[in-house]
Motif scaffolding. Structure first.
Motif, mmCIF file in Angstrom:
data_model
loop_
_atom_site.group_PDB
_atom_site.id
_atom_site.type_symbol
_atom_site.label_atom_id
_atom_site.label_comp_id
_atom_site.label_asym_id
_atom_site.label_seq_id
_atom_site.Cartn_x
_atom_site.Cartn_y
_atom_site.Cartn_z
ATOM 1 N N VAL A 58 40.032 44.672 48.289
ATOM 2 C CA VAL A 58 38.753 44.866 47.611
ATOM 3 C C VAL A 58 38.372 43.607 46.850
ATOM 4 O O VAL A 58 39.129 43.133 46.005
ATOM 5 N N ASP A 59 37.185 43.093 47.138
ATOM 6 C CA ASP A 59 36.622 41.941 46.425
ATOM 7 C C ASP A 59 35.617 42.470 45.410
ATOM 8 O O ASP A 59 34.592 43.032 45.778
ATOM 9 N N CYS A 60 35.928 42.325 44.124
ATOM 10 C CA CYS A 60 35.007 42.703 43.048
ATOM 11 C C CYS A 60 34.251 41.438 42.652
ATOM 12 O O CYS A 60 34.867 40.458 42.233
ATOM 13 N N TRP A 61 32.943 41.468 42.791
ATOM 14 C CA TRP A 61 32.127 40.270 42.677
ATOM 15 C C TRP A 61 30.763 40.615 42.078
ATOM 16 O O TRP A 61 30.449 41.784 41.833
ATOM 17 N N CYS A 68 32.325 33.590 42.823
ATOM 18 C CA CYS A 68 32.257 34.706 43.787
ATOM 19 C C CYS A 68 31.538 34.260 45.060
ATOM 20 O O CYS A 68 31.976 34.572 46.175
ATOM 21 N N GLN A 69 30.449 33.542 44.883
ATOM 22 C CA GLN A 69 29.676 33.069 46.035
ATOM 23 C C GLN A 69 30.471 32.050 46.849
ATOM 24 O O GLN A 69 30.422 32.059 48.080
ATOM 25 N N SER A 70 31.209 31.182 46.162
ATOM 26 C CA SER A 70 31.989 30.182 46.897
ATOM 27 C C SER A 70 33.193 30.818 47.602
ATOM 28 O O SER A 70 33.651 30.311 48.625
ATOM 29 N N PHE A 71 33.696 31.937 47.099
ATOM 30 C CA PHE A 71 34.832 32.628 47.692
ATOM 31 C C PHE A 71 34.418 33.524 48.869
ATOM 32 O O PHE A 71 35.243 33.828 49.738
ATOM 33 N N ALA A 72 33.164 33.923 48.928
ATOM 34 C CA ALA A 72 32.697 34.868 49.953
ATOM 35 C C ALA A 72 33.038 34.436 51.385
ATOM 36 O O ALA A 72 33.492 35.270 52.182
ATOM 37 N N ARG A 106 37.911 42.687 34.517
ATOM 38 C CA ARG A 106 37.587 41.917 33.308
ATOM 39 C C ARG A 106 37.013 40.543 33.642
ATOM 40 O O ARG A 106 36.371 39.919 32.811
ATOM 41 N N SER A 107 37.289 40.047 34.845
ATOM 42 C CA SER A 107 36.731 38.771 35.285
ATOM 43 C C SER A 107 36.499 38.872 36.782
ATOM 44 O O SER A 107 37.094 39.710 37.458
ATOM 45 N N ILE A 108 35.609 38.041 37.279
ATOM 46 C CA ILE A 108 35.314 38.046 38.710
ATOM 47 C C ILE A 108 35.345 36.619 39.229
ATOM 48 O O ILE A 108 35.104 35.687 38.467
ATOM 49 N N PRO A 109 35.679 36.449 40.496
ATOM 50 C CA PRO A 109 36.094 37.501 41.413
ATOM 51 C C PRO A 109 37.503 38.006 41.096
ATOM 52 O O PRO A 109 38.367 37.254 40.660
#
Length: 140
Positions: A58-61, A68-72, A106-109
């Motif tokens: 599960v990716d929480c973003w 988050c966008q760079s990890f997608a 508490r933090s993303i991603p």
């Protein structure tokens, strides 16, 4: 349960009892639960966690989150690489605030791994595609 096909975005109605049968999209006939990350709401998340036997990643973003966008792309690449071995879900923490709270995000991603209905690991922060795939191999 309504599941949007990750390939063609067609809405598919799938009985909860049939999720373990690896259902295909009624329009494009591609698998609904493998090969591409699936965006889920709280109800879908709860059903999938309880129903599927294989690991669930599960990716929480959030849309505004740069990391988050760079990890997608790395997440999507891993979903394709491990298709059939795990199900990859995406939870938008802004859209699913109750679920985010229940998951203690508490933090993303934040990447969570579930197996047998329970969380078995998590990691915070973006990774390269190679780092992420290497981290995931411990679960297969």
């Amino acid at each position: 349960m309504q599941i949007a096909c990750p390939h063609c975005q067609t809405q598919n109605r799938v009985e909860d009892t049939r999720l373990a049968e690896e259902p295909n999209c009624g329009a494009c006939h591609k698998p609904l639960l493998s090969g591409a990350p699936l965006a889920v709401d709280e109800a879908q998340f709860q059903t999938l966690i309880k129903t599927l036997a294989r690991p669930i990643i599960v990716d929480c973003w959030a849309t505004w989150c740069g990391p988050c966008q760079s990890f997608a792309p790395a997440y999507a690449s891993a979903a394709e690489h491990f298709a059939g071995k795990a199900t990859f879900l995406k939870v938008d923490t802004d859209q699913q605030q109750n679920l985010s709270g229940a998951l203690r995000i508490r933090s993303i991603p934040t990447i969570l791994v579930f197996e047998g209905g329970r969380e078995i690991d998590r990691v915070n922060g973006a990774m390269s595609s190679g780092q992420f795939k290497a981290w995931l191999t411990q679960f297969f």
